[in-house]
Motif scaffolding. Sequence first.
Motif, PDB file in Angstrom:
ATOM      1  N   UNK A 172       0.833  -1.211   0.000  1.00 22.24           N
ATOM      2  CA  UNK A 172       0.000   0.000   0.000  1.00 22.24           C
ATOM      3  C   UNK A 172       0.865   1.256   0.000  1.00 22.24           C
ATOM      4  N   UNK A 173       1.966   1.203   0.765  1.00 20.58           N
ATOM      5  CA  UNK A 173       2.902   2.340   0.802  1.00 20.58           C
ATOM      6  C   UNK A 173       4.260   1.917   0.225  1.00 20.58           C
ATOM      7  N   UNK A 174       4.227   1.150  -0.847  1.00 20.58           N
ATOM      8  CA  UNK A 174       5.459   0.639  -1.443  1.00 20.58           C
ATOM      9  C   UNK A 174       6.362   1.756  -1.953  1.00 20.58           C
ATOM     10  N   UNK A 175       5.772   2.837  -2.439  1.00 21.20           N
ATOM     11  CA  UNK A 175       6.592   3.933  -2.956  1.00 21.20           C
ATOM     12  C   UNK A 175       7.316   4.648  -1.821  1.00 21.20           C
ATOM     13  N   UNK A 176       6.705   4.705  -0.652  1.00 14.40           N
ATOM     14  CA  UNK A 176       7.416   5.231   0.517  1.00 14.40           C
ATOM     15  C   UNK A 176       8.628   4.368   0.829  1.00 14.40           C
ATOM     16  N   UNK A 177       8.443   3.044   0.767  1.00 12.38           N
ATOM     17  CA  UNK A 177       9.555   2.133   1.037  1.00 12.38           C
ATOM     18  C   UNK A 177      10.657   2.302   0.005  1.00 12.38           C
ATOM     19  N   UNK A 178      10.276   2.455  -1.254  1.00 15.05           N
ATOM     20  CA  UNK A 178      11.266   2.600  -2.325  1.00 15.05           C
ATOM     21  C   UNK A 178      12.064   3.892  -2.156  1.00 15.05           C
ATOM     22  N   UNK A 179      11.375   4.980  -1.862  1.00 15.26           N
ATOM     23  CA  UNK A 179      12.052   6.266  -1.677  1.00 15.26           C
ATOM     24  C   UNK A 179      12.991   6.199  -0.473  1.00 15.26           C
ATOM     25  N   UNK A 180      12.511   5.641   0.627  1.00 13.27           N
ATOM     26  CA  UNK A 180      13.322   5.586   1.842  1.00 13.27           C
ATOM     27  C   UNK A 180      14.531   4.680   1.685  1.00 13.27           C
ATOM     28  N   UNK A 181      14.385   3.616   0.912  1.00 14.28           N
ATOM     29  CA  UNK A 181      15.464   2.647   0.783  1.00 14.28           C
ATOM     30  C   UNK A 181      16.328   2.817  -0.445  1.00 14.28           C
ATOM     31  N   UNK A 182      16.025   3.824  -1.266  1.00 16.60           N
ATOM     32  CA  UNK A 182      16.807   4.040  -2.469  1.00 16.60           C
ATOM     33  C   UNK A 182      16.666   2.924  -3.491  1.00 16.60           C
ATOM     34  N   UNK A 183      15.506   2.285  -3.542  1.00 18.17           N
ATOM     35  CA  UNK A 183      15.229   1.200  -4.474  1.00 18.17           C
ATOM     36  C   UNK A 183      14.138   1.638  -5.456  1.00 18.17           C
ATOM     37  N   UNK A 184      13.980   0.869  -6.516  1.00 18.40           N
ATOM     38  CA  UNK A 184      12.835   1.098  -7.401  1.00 18.40           C
ATOM     39  C   UNK A 184      11.680   0.227  -6.930  1.00 18.40           C
ATOM     40  N   UNK A 185      10.442   0.603  -7.228  1.00 14.31           N
ATOM     41  CA  UNK A 185       9.321  -0.272  -6.876  1.00 14.31           C
ATOM     42  C   UNK A 185       9.464  -1.666  -7.470  1.00 14.31           C
ATOM     43  N   UNK A 186      10.017  -1.753  -8.686  1.00 10.85           N
ATOM     44  CA  UNK A 186      10.205  -3.063  -9.316  1.00 10.85           C
ATOM     45  C   UNK A 186      11.201  -3.916  -8.540  1.00 10.85           C
TER      46      UNK A 186
END
Length: 346
Positions: A172-186
Amino acid sequence: MDVIDLRSDTVTRPTLAMRAAMAAADVGDDQFGEDPTVNRLQEHVAELLGKEAALWMPTGTMANQVALRIFTRPGDDVVVARESHAMWHETGAAAANAGIQFTEVGGGGTFDAAAFVAAAKPRGHLLYPPTTLVEVEDTHNRAGGVVFPPDAARSICAAARERGIAAYLDGARLFNAAIAGGKTPADLAEPFDLVSIALSKGLGAPGGSVLAGSREAIDAGVRFRRMAGGAMRQVGILAAAGRYALEHHVDRLAEDHANARQIADRLTESRHVVLDPTMVRTNIVVFGLADDAPDAPTVVARARELGVLIIAFGPRVIRAVTHLDVAEAACRRAGSLLLAAIDAGG
């Protein structure tokens, strides 16, 4: 008095530009697969997450429930992190709709492959319900927006595949995780069989979530979505909002993270607050209240009187969530007002 609403990142209102995109949306009947805006959104999300296909859902809870229907049968067991959304915040829907039971593992919003393997029950056992799905929530709501460690997720999914168990990412908040971790959603979605994202949380759309996975899983999801009452008609109006959010509101999530950390740092000035601000990496601040502090309902009521809206997560636990409708200055003010609400008479 201007109210600062930190109850959730779902309270955002569509921006004027998003409203314009909604008004201009090309629409058709989505049940016939004829809404071009929905189709384009689904294709975009599938590509964004590196999956074969995607399916728009009215809500994140429905996305979670459809995922359960795809991969489980009544009586099955699903392994989840402790205090997961699917178990705690969906009014018992998993039991009522899918007829499954949950096994909670780990702590602080995460778990590792060893904990999953220890909890997984084999098929065909005389007594145990078979574990047919493992679910990861990233970020984890009740744990304070914790980012699930990507290496742990990959190990869990690998262990699941070895045992014929499906893996689902409640993102649900995957984009928050991606931004915080420096990863792409993929990157984060890759090891999972099925992934959901919410468009109505930090991204600011007025509604909608999307499931992405294999063509086979999504085809099954179409049926289960209809069974749940989620098959709609000219929903391109909402899909246009979601597409706008994905194009314009992802990178700015870092601002919400910084604002949440600012509130957390301010709160820790009080001896009545139990919180490690270094654990606040995304847009959710979950903090405890010391034994000699007022309880959570009292603090929530006092904060409301001061113009800050928050929610109680327990008798002595409170959550505040930053989002695009609350600017940095408002978050600074909210931190001071929350301190006043906590320390008054504490």
